[in-house]
Design an enzyme around this catalytic site. Sequence first.
Site, PDB file in Angstrom:
ATOM      1  N   GLU A 197      63.780  -4.605  20.219  1.00  0.00           N
ATOM      2  CA  GLU A 197      63.542  -4.400  18.793  1.00  0.00           C
ATOM      3  C   GLU A 197      64.152  -3.054  18.413  1.00  0.00           C
ATOM      4  OE1 GLU A 197      61.152  -3.443  15.143  1.00  0.00           O
ATOM      5  OE2 GLU A 197      61.242  -2.319  16.984  1.00  0.00           O
TER       6      GLU A 197
ATOM      7  N   ARG B  71      62.300  -8.651  11.208  1.00  0.00           N
ATOM      8  CA  ARG B  71      63.035  -7.432  11.606  1.00  0.00           C
ATOM      9  C   ARG B  71      64.549  -7.622  11.406  1.00  0.00           C
ATOM     10  NH1 ARG B  71      58.253  -6.412  11.995  1.00  0.00           N
ATOM     11  NH2 ARG B  71      57.270  -5.047  13.529  1.00  0.00           N
TER      12      ARG B  71
ATOM     13  N   SER C 165      57.339  -0.642  18.719  1.00  0.00           N
ATOM     14  CA  SER C 165      57.576  -1.810  19.581  1.00  0.00           C
ATOM     15  C   SER C 165      58.981  -1.727  20.169  1.00  0.00           C
ATOM     16  CB  SER C 165      57.484  -3.103  18.778  1.00  0.00           C
ATOM     17  OG  SER C 165      56.204  -3.239  18.222  1.00  0.00           O
TER      18      SER C 165
HETATM   19  N1  EPU Z   1      48.338  -8.433  23.518  1.00  0.00           N
HETATM   20  C1  EPU Z   1      48.088  -8.558  24.872  1.00  0.00           C
HETATM   21  N2  EPU Z   1      47.923  -7.421  25.600  1.00  0.00           N
HETATM   22  C2  EPU Z   1      47.965  -6.193  25.041  1.00  0.00           C
HETATM   23  C3  EPU Z   1      48.220  -6.060  23.650  1.00  0.00           C
HETATM   24  C4  EPU Z   1      48.420  -7.205  22.915  1.00  0.00           C
HETATM   25  O1  EPU Z   1      48.006  -9.656  25.411  1.00  0.00           O
HETATM   26  O2  EPU Z   1      47.790  -5.207  25.766  1.00  0.00           O
HETATM   27  C5  EPU Z   1      48.498  -9.678  22.728  1.00  0.00           C
HETATM   28  C6  EPU Z   1      47.183 -10.016  22.040  1.00  0.00           C
HETATM   29  O3  EPU Z   1      46.997 -11.383  22.097  1.00  0.00           O
HETATM   30  C7  EPU Z   1      47.421  -9.613  20.608  1.00  0.00           C
HETATM   31  C8  EPU Z   1      48.898  -9.905  20.479  1.00  0.00           C
HETATM   32  O4  EPU Z   1      49.473  -9.505  21.734  1.00  0.00           O
HETATM   33  O5  EPU Z   1      46.665 -10.383  19.719  1.00  0.00           O
HETATM   34  C9  EPU Z   1      49.548  -9.162  19.341  1.00  0.00           C
HETATM   35  O6  EPU Z   1      49.331  -7.767  19.500  1.00  0.00           O
HETATM   36  P1  EPU Z   1      49.377  -6.791  18.241  1.00  0.00           P
HETATM   37  O7  EPU Z   1      48.535  -7.279  17.152  1.00  0.00           O
HETATM   38  O8  EPU Z   1      49.161  -5.402  18.737  1.00  0.00           O
HETATM   39  O9  EPU Z   1      50.869  -6.948  17.692  1.00  0.00           O
HETATM   40  P2  EPU Z   1      52.268  -7.136  18.389  1.00  0.00           P
HETATM   41  O10 EPU Z   1      52.713  -8.528  18.194  1.00  0.00           O
HETATM   42  O11 EPU Z   1      52.238  -6.624  19.772  1.00  0.00           O
HETATM   43  C10 EPU Z   1      53.570  -6.615  16.165  1.00  0.00           C
HETATM   44  C11 EPU Z   1      54.644  -5.697  15.675  1.00  0.00           C
HETATM   45  C12 EPU Z   1      54.098  -4.294  15.465  1.00  0.00           C
HETATM   46  C13 EPU Z   1      52.988  -4.355  14.433  1.00  0.00           C
HETATM   47  C14 EPU Z   1      51.909  -5.334  14.939  1.00  0.00           C
HETATM   48  C15 EPU Z   1      50.833  -5.559  13.905  1.00  0.00           C
HETATM   49  C16 EPU Z   1      56.735  -6.571  16.592  1.00  0.00           C
HETATM   50  C17 EPU Z   1      57.840  -6.366  17.561  1.00  0.00           C
HETATM   51  N3  EPU Z   1      55.755  -5.673  16.627  1.00  0.00           N
HETATM   52  O12 EPU Z   1      53.166  -6.166  17.453  1.00  0.00           O
HETATM   53  O13 EPU Z   1      55.137  -3.487  14.929  1.00  0.00           O
HETATM   54  O14 EPU Z   1      52.415  -3.082  14.219  1.00  0.00           O
HETATM   55  O15 EPU Z   1      52.503  -6.616  15.224  1.00  0.00           O
HETATM   56  O16 EPU Z   1      51.329  -6.391  12.897  1.00  0.00           O
HETATM   57  O17 EPU Z   1      56.756  -7.539  15.819  1.00  0.00           O
HETATM   58  C18 EPU Z   1      56.936  -2.019  15.508  1.00  0.00           C
HETATM   59  O18 EPU Z   1      57.691  -2.865  15.045  1.00  0.00           O
HETATM   60  O19 EPU Z   1      57.363  -0.948  15.985  1.00  0.00           O
HETATM   61  C19 EPU Z   1      55.502  -2.282  15.518  1.00  0.00           C
HETATM   62  C20 EPU Z   1      54.636  -1.434  16.071  1.00  0.00           C
END
Ligand code: EPU
Length: 336
Positions: free
Chosen positions: A332, A163, A236
Amino acid sequence: MVTRIPEYSLRERNTFGMDVSCALWVEYDSPKDLADIDFGALPQPVRHIGGGSNLLFTGDFPGTLMHSAINYIKYFDVGSDRVPVAVGAGVLWDNLVAKACADGLWGAENLSGIPGEVGAAAVQNIGAYGVEAGDIIAGVTCWDTVNKEKVAFKAPDLAYGYRDSFFKQPEVKGRYIITGVLITLSRIPSPKLGYKGLAEMFPDGTADSPQAVRDAVLQIRASKLPAVSELGSAGSFFKNPVVTAEHFTRIADGFESVPHYELSGGLVKVPAAWMIEQCGFKGAKVGGAEVYRNQPLLIVNTRGAQPEDILALKDKVIAGVRERFGVELEMEVETV
Ligand code: EPU
């Protein structure tokens, strides 16, 4: 053509749905228009925005907001495996991805369904499901507001990181207005299906077409992320923090398992969503702002949230995670 509108409502220009305005709105549809604009004569400060999908307006903007309506998608298809595509900064990112997938070109499909425009995507280095925009951006063309000239940057100059990019560095922030982005797509199948949710949908590690991957990504996103047309948010709200291995051991103490990604240099990325959930913030509220229940990395505007509600909720989450895990969450979303 340049359109200027004084006292412009930004309500439809930010996906958080903040009811704010700017002193002057300037929209243009050709890179040439930028040479004719006298930036010093505009209400100050002057800022450029894209689709407003990663911004939190904390109040009325006293200056000028600029917006690109430069809209073209041009293929330089000479029949080789790699297909360079020049795209105007004002094109909706997902229109570009949809077209690439419909035309059977690989590279952008994991980045399906992300709100916002192409110019902002190149600043922010948007990323999802194991791919970042910087992976397929070959270069950008810009208007340099200081030297008043067109400039071009190639990928290595753009310093893409998580990012992050050259354009976010404090010394150059706001100086360059992106007018066009050069993307490289490929005819050779190159599915990237390693990310957890995708790996589950393509268990044999292959996909028939970029469209099949796009459909899967859109399905995963719909199950976790609210449509901005239905529930205001800026995606996010926090970045996923990176900690040392030793700090991670302390975070994980007492848990059977903690989701994490090992990075180089002994560093560990821990999902902020997991930490926020552990702190019990799912569904936490201040006024109309709420930590989204399905994906607590998001703050959503449930009804008439004021910027202050969102900021207060953000502070509460940051303080809770700091106290529990000793981790300082960073936003973010960008505040304006
Ligand atoms: N998780 C939890 N509880 C929850 C949801 C998630 O514990 O309620 C944990 C789980 O272990 C899950 C992990 O968080 O495996 C990661 O969750 P997720 O795959 O939804 O991704 P994220 O890390 O929360 C990032 C990006 C998103 C992008 C997704 C998919 C950032 C700040 N965010 O989210 O980007 O869509 O990965 O690649 O890096 C954005 O930037 O606006 C955005 C939505």
